[in-house]
Design a protein around this motif. Structure first.
Motif, PDB file in Angstrom:
ATOM      1  N   VAL A  36     -21.421 -13.041  -6.779  1.00 28.73           N
ATOM      2  CA  VAL A  36     -20.249 -13.133  -5.910  1.00 28.73           C
ATOM      3  C   VAL A  36     -19.047 -12.447  -6.557  1.00 28.73           C
ATOM      4  O   VAL A  36     -18.320 -11.680  -5.904  1.00 28.73           O
ATOM      5  N   ILE A  37     -18.838 -12.690  -7.838  1.00 27.43           N
ATOM      6  CA  ILE A  37     -17.701 -12.068  -8.528  1.00 27.43           C
ATOM      7  C   ILE A  37     -17.872 -10.541  -8.539  1.00 27.43           C
ATOM      8  O   ILE A  37     -16.912  -9.798  -8.342  1.00 27.43           O
ATOM      9  N   GLY A  38     -19.111 -10.100  -8.740  1.00 28.60           N
ATOM     10  CA  GLY A  38     -19.367  -8.663  -8.704  1.00 28.60           C
ATOM     11  C   GLY A  38     -18.997  -8.067  -7.345  1.00 28.60           C
ATOM     12  O   GLY A  38     -18.422  -6.976  -7.257  1.00 28.60           O
ATOM     13  N   HIS A  39     -19.313  -8.801  -6.303  1.00 27.70           N
ATOM     14  CA  HIS A  39     -18.983  -8.369  -4.941  1.00 27.70           C
ATOM     15  C   HIS A  39     -17.465  -8.257  -4.780  1.00 27.70           C
ATOM     16  O   HIS A  39     -16.957  -7.266  -4.241  1.00 27.70           O
ATOM     17  N   GLU A  40     -16.731  -9.244  -5.249  1.00 29.63           N
ATOM     18  CA  GLU A  40     -15.265  -9.210  -5.113  1.00 29.63           C
ATOM     19  C   GLU A  40     -14.652  -8.116  -5.987  1.00 29.63           C
ATOM     20  O   GLU A  40     -13.692  -7.454  -5.595  1.00 29.63           O
ATOM     21  N   ILE A  41     -15.186  -7.942  -7.190  1.00 29.93           N
ATOM     22  CA  ILE A  41     -14.733  -6.852  -8.048  1.00 29.93           C
ATOM     23  C   ILE A  41     -14.928  -5.515  -7.333  1.00 29.93           C
ATOM     24  O   ILE A  41     -14.071  -4.624  -7.393  1.00 29.93           O
ATOM     25  N   ALA A  42     -16.056  -5.395  -6.625  1.00 29.87           N
ATOM     26  CA  ALA A  42     -16.340  -4.136  -5.929  1.00 29.87           C
ATOM     27  C   ALA A  42     -15.293  -3.848  -4.854  1.00 29.87           C
ATOM     28  O   ALA A  42     -14.888  -2.699  -4.672  1.00 29.87           O
ATOM     29  N   HIS A  43     -14.841  -4.870  -4.145  1.00 30.33           N
ATOM     30  CA  HIS A  43     -13.810  -4.630  -3.122  1.00 30.33           C
ATOM     31  C   HIS A  43     -12.558  -4.030  -3.760  1.00 30.33           C
ATOM     32  O   HIS A  43     -11.903  -3.171  -3.170  1.00 30.33           O
ATOM     33  N   ALA A  44     -12.204  -4.489  -4.955  1.00 32.61           N
ATOM     34  CA  ALA A  44     -11.038  -3.930  -5.649  1.00 32.61           C
ATOM     35  C   ALA A  44     -11.354  -2.564  -6.243  1.00 32.61           C
ATOM     36  O   ALA A  44     -10.589  -1.610  -6.086  1.00 32.61           O
ATOM     37  N   ASP A  45     -12.482  -2.486  -6.917  1.00 33.91           N
ATOM     38  CA  ASP A  45     -12.856  -1.261  -7.634  1.00 33.91           C
ATOM     39  C   ASP A  45     -13.111  -0.102  -6.670  1.00 33.91           C
ATOM     40  O   ASP A  45     -12.810   1.051  -6.969  1.00 33.91           O
ATOM     41  N   ARG A  46     -13.677  -0.422  -5.507  1.00 33.47           N
ATOM     42  CA  ARG A  46     -13.942   0.595  -4.482  1.00 33.47           C
ATOM     43  C   ARG A  46     -12.742   0.788  -3.568  1.00 33.47           C
ATOM     44  O   ARG A  46     -12.779   1.604  -2.653  1.00 33.47           O
ATOM     45  N   ARG A  47     -11.731  -0.023  -3.733  1.00 32.11           N
ATOM     46  CA  ARG A  47     -10.471   0.061  -2.998  1.00 32.11           C
ATOM     47  C   ARG A  47     -10.685  -0.024  -1.481  1.00 32.11           C
ATOM     48  O   ARG A  47     -10.099   0.719  -0.699  1.00 32.11           O
ATOM     49  N   HIS A  48     -11.487  -0.987  -1.091  1.00 23.41           N
ATOM     50  CA  HIS A  48     -11.881  -1.118   0.320  1.00 23.41           C
ATOM     51  C   HIS A  48     -10.762  -1.473   1.272  1.00 23.41           C
ATOM     52  O   HIS A  48     -10.788  -1.121   2.435  1.00 23.41           O
ATOM     53  N   SER A  49      -9.818  -2.260   0.806  1.00 30.07           N
ATOM     54  CA  SER A  49      -8.876  -2.812   1.778  1.00 30.07           C
ATOM     55  C   SER A  49      -7.822  -1.817   2.220  1.00 30.07           C
ATOM     56  O   SER A  49      -7.086  -2.083   3.160  1.00 30.07           O
ATOM     57  N   THR A  50      -7.756  -0.700   1.540  1.00 27.51           N
ATOM     58  CA  THR A  50      -6.755   0.292   1.907  1.00 27.51           C
ATOM     59  C   THR A  50      -6.797   0.654   3.374  1.00 27.51           C
ATOM     60  O   THR A  50      -5.789   0.600   4.066  1.00 27.51           O
ATOM     61  N   ASP A  51      -7.977   0.997   3.813  1.00 29.93           N
ATOM     62  CA  ASP A  51      -8.106   1.407   5.211  1.00 29.93           C
ATOM     63  C   ASP A  51      -7.663   0.284   6.136  1.00 29.93           C
ATOM     64  O   ASP A  51      -6.906   0.495   7.078  1.00 29.93           O
ATOM     65  N   GLN A  52      -8.145  -0.913   5.824  1.00 31.44           N
ATOM     66  CA  GLN A  52      -7.823  -2.058   6.678  1.00 31.44           C
ATOM     67  C   GLN A  52      -6.326  -2.325   6.711  1.00 31.44           C
ATOM     68  O   GLN A  52      -5.729  -2.502   7.766  1.00 31.44           O
ATOM     69  N   LEU A  53      -5.735  -2.367   5.543  1.00 27.71           N
ATOM     70  CA  LEU A  53      -4.311  -2.725   5.477  1.00 27.71           C
ATOM     71  C   LEU A  53      -3.413  -1.611   6.000  1.00 27.71           C
ATOM     72  O   LEU A  53      -2.395  -1.881   6.636  1.00 27.71           O
ATOM     73  N   THR A  54      -3.793  -0.383   5.749  1.00 24.94           N
ATOM     74  CA  THR A  54      -2.959   0.706   6.259  1.00 24.94           C
ATOM     75  C   THR A  54      -3.041   0.770   7.779  1.00 24.94           C
ATOM     76  O   THR A  54      -2.043   1.018   8.454  1.00 24.94           O
ATOM     77  N   LYS A  55      -4.234   0.500   8.307  1.00 19.34           N
ATOM     78  CA  LYS A  55      -4.358   0.460   9.770  1.00 19.34           C
ATOM     79  C   LYS A  55      -3.496  -0.666  10.335  1.00 19.34           C
ATOM     80  O   LYS A  55      -2.861  -0.533  11.376  1.00 19.34           O
TER      81      LYS A  55
END
Ligand SMILES: [Zn+2]
Length: 263
Positions: A128-147
């Motif tokens: 689970v921690i690896g999954h959450e680290i990936a969201h930060a490391d892969r910078r996933h939320s950018t698209d969501q938040l910028t939209k």
């Protein structure tokens, strides 16, 4: 029945600019913007003790020794792209009814006590921690938040502008990732764990427990994300295709971790 929040998909990460980490999404944020926004959001979370009862490391040193040992094992596996740039600072939120974890942009990691108690061994939590680290490391939320908010509001929030931060911070904590980002975070969880002694498919354990609990506990997020069956299958197939060999579950140490938490 515990409420199963967004779980494993949670919140996460705002991110940015073409990171050079293979992420081809467009992102005008810089690494510094991610770090600044994460710092601001972390400050906001930790100033709201009525909503987030954050356990202080000095009060629970044994619990943090365990959590940091698990997190550092993942980070030191050599696969986290922003290992040295992001903060990767852990905090435990005392809330036994919430099965969740999340990570802000820039690597401020939060794990709820409900999730720690729910799981049975370190592999599962590491997944689970690896999954959450990936969201930060892969910078996933950018698209969501910028939209959702537009660049200028995000930049104001990263600079600590109060009203912008309040809006973006609240949005970040409710942010839902799309199916592709969730699948990629699962895949990178396996990639991060693969060089360690952990079972690289540890994240599958969470979904196996959810399934074993029966349909009545189906979390809300499953309606828009890959099915648990598919996610479990993917964890194992990625682990197989990468020839991951770790098997260490540290069951006894994990029980010590649980025992170090307040009741
Ligand atoms: Zn996720």
């Amino acid at each position: 029945m515990k409420k199963i929040l967004i779980l494993f998909s949670a919140i996460a990460v705002l991110s940015s600019c073409d990171p050079g980490n293979g992420d081809d999404s467009f992102n005008i944020f810089t690494i510094e913007d991610d770090k600044n926004l994460g710092l601001q959001v972390a400050g906001q979370i930790e100033s709201d003790s009525s909503e987030y009862d954050v356990l202080q490391p000095e009060d629970f040193p044994a619990a943090y020794d365990h959590l940091n040992r698990i997190t550092n094992t993942i980070l030191d596996g050599g696969e986290v792209f922003y290992r040295d740039e992001f903060e990767w600072r852990t905090r435990i939120i005392y809330d036994d009814s919430t099965l969740n974890a999340f990570c802000t942009p820039g690597g401020y990691i939060y794990v709820f006590t409900g999730l720690i108690h729910y799981l049975d061994n370190e592999d599962e939590l590491a997944g689970v921690i690896g999954h959450e680290i990936a969201h930060a490391d892969r910078r996933h939320s950018t698209d969501q938040l910028t939209k959702q908010y537009g660049i200028s509001l995000l930049l104001q929030a990263a600079l600590g502008e109060e009203s912008a931060l309040a809006e973006v911070g609240a949005g970040l904590l409710l942010l839902k990732y799309g199916r592709d980002a969730e699948s990629e975070a699962d895949e990178y969880s396996v990639r991060y764990l693969c060089p360690t002694d952990y079972n690289a498919a540890g994240g599958a354990g969470f979904f196996e427990k959810i399934e074993a609990a029966g349909g009545s506990s189906t979390p809300e997020f499953l309606s828009t994300h890959p099915s648990p069956d598919k996610r479990i299958e993917n964890f194992y197939s990625w682990s197989d295709s990468l020839n991951c060999t770790g098997t260490n579950t540290n069951v006894d140490l994990y029980q010590d971790f649980k025992n170090s938490l307040p009741y």
